[in-house]
Design a protein around this motif. Structure first.
Motif, PDB file in Angstrom:
ATOM      1  N   THR A   1       0.858  -1.188   0.000  1.00 32.72           N
ATOM      2  CA  THR A   1       0.000   0.000   0.000  1.00 32.72           C
ATOM      3  C   THR A   1       0.893   1.235   0.000  1.00 32.72           C
ATOM      4  OG1 THR A   1      -0.092   0.044   2.417  1.00 32.72           O
ATOM      5  CG2 THR A   1      -1.869  -1.121   1.290  1.00 32.72           C
ATOM      6  N   ASP A   2       0.362   2.324  -0.535  1.00 32.98           N
ATOM      7  CA  ASP A   2       1.066   3.604  -0.525  1.00 32.98           C
ATOM      8  C   ASP A   2      -0.005   4.671  -0.356  1.00 32.98           C
ATOM      9  OD1 ASP A   2       2.760   5.718  -0.758  1.00 32.98           O
ATOM     10  OD2 ASP A   2       3.369   5.334  -2.822  1.00 32.98           O
ATOM     11  N   GLY A   3      -0.127   5.221   0.866  1.00 32.29           N
ATOM     12  CA  GLY A   3      -1.307   6.028   1.175  1.00 32.29           C
ATOM     13  C   GLY A   3      -2.498   5.086   1.147  1.00 32.29           C
ATOM     14  N   LYS A   4      -3.558   5.464   0.461  1.00 27.98           N
ATOM     15  CA  LYS A   4      -4.710   4.565   0.326  1.00 27.98           C
ATOM     16  C   LYS A   4      -4.585   3.647  -0.888  1.00 27.98           C
ATOM     17  CE  LYS A   4      -8.429   7.159   2.601  1.00 27.98           C
ATOM     18  NZ  LYS A   4      -9.799   7.670   2.401  1.00 27.98           N
ATOM     19  N   ALA A   5      -3.633   3.949  -1.785  1.00 20.65           N
ATOM     20  CA  ALA A   5      -3.474   3.139  -3.006  1.00 20.65           C
ATOM     21  C   ALA A   5      -2.941   1.760  -2.644  1.00 20.65           C
ATOM     22  CB  ALA A   5      -2.538   3.848  -3.976  1.00 20.65           C
ATOM     23  N   ARG A   6      -3.454   0.740  -3.342  1.00 19.94           N
ATOM     24  CA  ARG A   6      -3.124  -0.657  -3.029  1.00 19.94           C
ATOM     25  C   ARG A   6      -2.697  -1.393  -4.302  1.00 19.94           C
ATOM     26  NH1 ARG A   6      -7.422  -2.864   0.650  1.00 19.94           N
ATOM     27  NH2 ARG A   6      -8.138  -4.201  -1.034  1.00 19.94           N
TER      28      ARG A   6
END
Length: 376
Positions: free
Chosen positions: A12-17
């Protein structure tokens, strides 16, 4: 290959998955864009060409296929994968959205929807049970629960009643789906733009329990700002250990914004439909190949693109075949658009895995703001 359906969140990176959905027919890398094969074909493309663009999964339309050639005929002929020569995963929608948008003289009751076909006026009924049966006959790997999707804007009472009906139908869909190892059933969150209704819907779906969860009822006329407003909270209401699918989206900037807000899967007719109408999506925005400025331009659509349209043909040629109404025009532009969309998904998967999604997003918007190359 695994015998069951599963989802693994990789990073994950922030909310991005980014992750992987495993099915008996192959893996689906997420974030995933699913080209739409409405009637058993992604228009203007061979299945192997769609795969060559990087697509791991296609979408089929229950409504269109049940009317023609019928789910029963497809089943007799060995199922949708064999019928359309695509041996990888297929997701089928439930038919609900198309009934609402295409069918004539439809009547909605607690039991389901009766309607007349837009093709020949014949009378049909879809209930949650019938939708599950049709999708079983098609043999799709990911089955969508049957829901009702009101067009926006709509008043709160209409959205509330519709959402609660969809949740009752979701429960019936789950029961009718039964135990089908290797196949998955996704529930669909509804509730319009209302945060409390979205939460109520998400809770109902979590209580029923699904293999994945869709955010439905968006991209139906509310505009990007309102859609992103809902996506700021809706995906967080759904289980983090299951795939999240945003239905019917969209333009490249919609897709990047949705991934930034925690969405894993999307589908849209846009890349193929645009290709047939002379529109090419590139990293610098939209190119209208019909415009006269391209008539003498020997350069490719996008010099950095490795698709057949860009490596083998000039803007001048693409302009000519579009103007002449030649079939190859839609074929080349559709291939280019699907290639661009899949390249975009791969770029996001790589960026999330490397922890640099914010940088990717910034570069994406900066490139698009530059606009197309200057005319010669």
């Amino acid at each position: 290959m695994p015998e069951r359906f599963s989802y693994e969140l990789k990073a994950t990176d922030g909310k991005a998955r980014t992750g992987v959905i495993s099915t008996p027919r192959g893996e689906i890398r997420t974030p995933a864009f699913m080209p739409v094969g409405t009637a058993g074909t992604v228009k203007a493309m061979l299945p192997e060409s769609v795969r060559a663009t990087g697509a791991d999964i296609l979408l089929g339309n229950t409504y269109h296929l049940m009317l023609r050639p019928t789910a029963e005929r497809i089943d007799r002929l060995g199922g949708l994968h064999r019928f359309m020569n695509w041996n990888r995963p297929i997701l089928t929608d439930s038919g609900g959205f198309q009934v609402m948008s295409l069918a004539e003289l439809r009547k909605l009751t607690e039991r389901g929807v009766t309607f007349r076909s837009h093709i020949d006026g014949s009378r049909h009924e879809i209930t949650p049970e019938r939708s599950m049966e049709i999708q079983r006959l098609l043999g799709s790997d990911i089955v969508m629960a049957f829901d009702e999707c009101p067009a926006l804007p709509a008043d709160r009472k209409r959205i509330e009643d519709s959402m609660r009906l969809s949740m009752r139908w979701a429960s019936r869909s789950k029961e009718a789906f039964g135990d089908r190892p290797g196949h998955a059933l996704f529930g669909i969150q509804q509730g319009g733009l209302e945060q409390d209704l979205r939460e109520e819907s998400a809770k109902a779906l979590r209580d029923i329990g699904f293999d994945g969860y869709a955010v439905g009822g968006l991209a139906v006329g509310e505009g990007q700002e309102a859609m992103f407003g809902v996506l700021d909270f809706a995906p967080d209401m759904l289980p983090a250990d299951k795939p999240r699918y945003l239905m019917g989206v969209g333009k490249p900037d919609d897709i990047v914004g949705a991934v930034a807000r925690g969405i894993d899967m999307m589908d849209c007719v846009l890349p193929s439909r645009s290709g047939r109408t002379g529109q090419a999506w590139t990293r610098h925005g939209v190119v209208n190949i019909k415009n006269a400025r391209h008539a003498d331009d020997p350069r490719p659509l996008d010099e950095h693109c490795t698709c057949p349209a860009c490596t083998g043909y000039s803007r001048a040629y693409l302009h000519h075949v579009f103007r002449a109404g030649e079939m190859i025009s839609g074929m080349l532009l559709t291939w280019h658009n699907l290639h661009y969309y899949q390249e975009l998904m791969q770029g996001m998967r790589d960026a999330i895995a490397a922890g640099r999604f914010a940088e990717f997003e910034r570069d994406f918007h900066a490139q698009r703001a530059e606009g197309d190359i200057a005319p010669l």
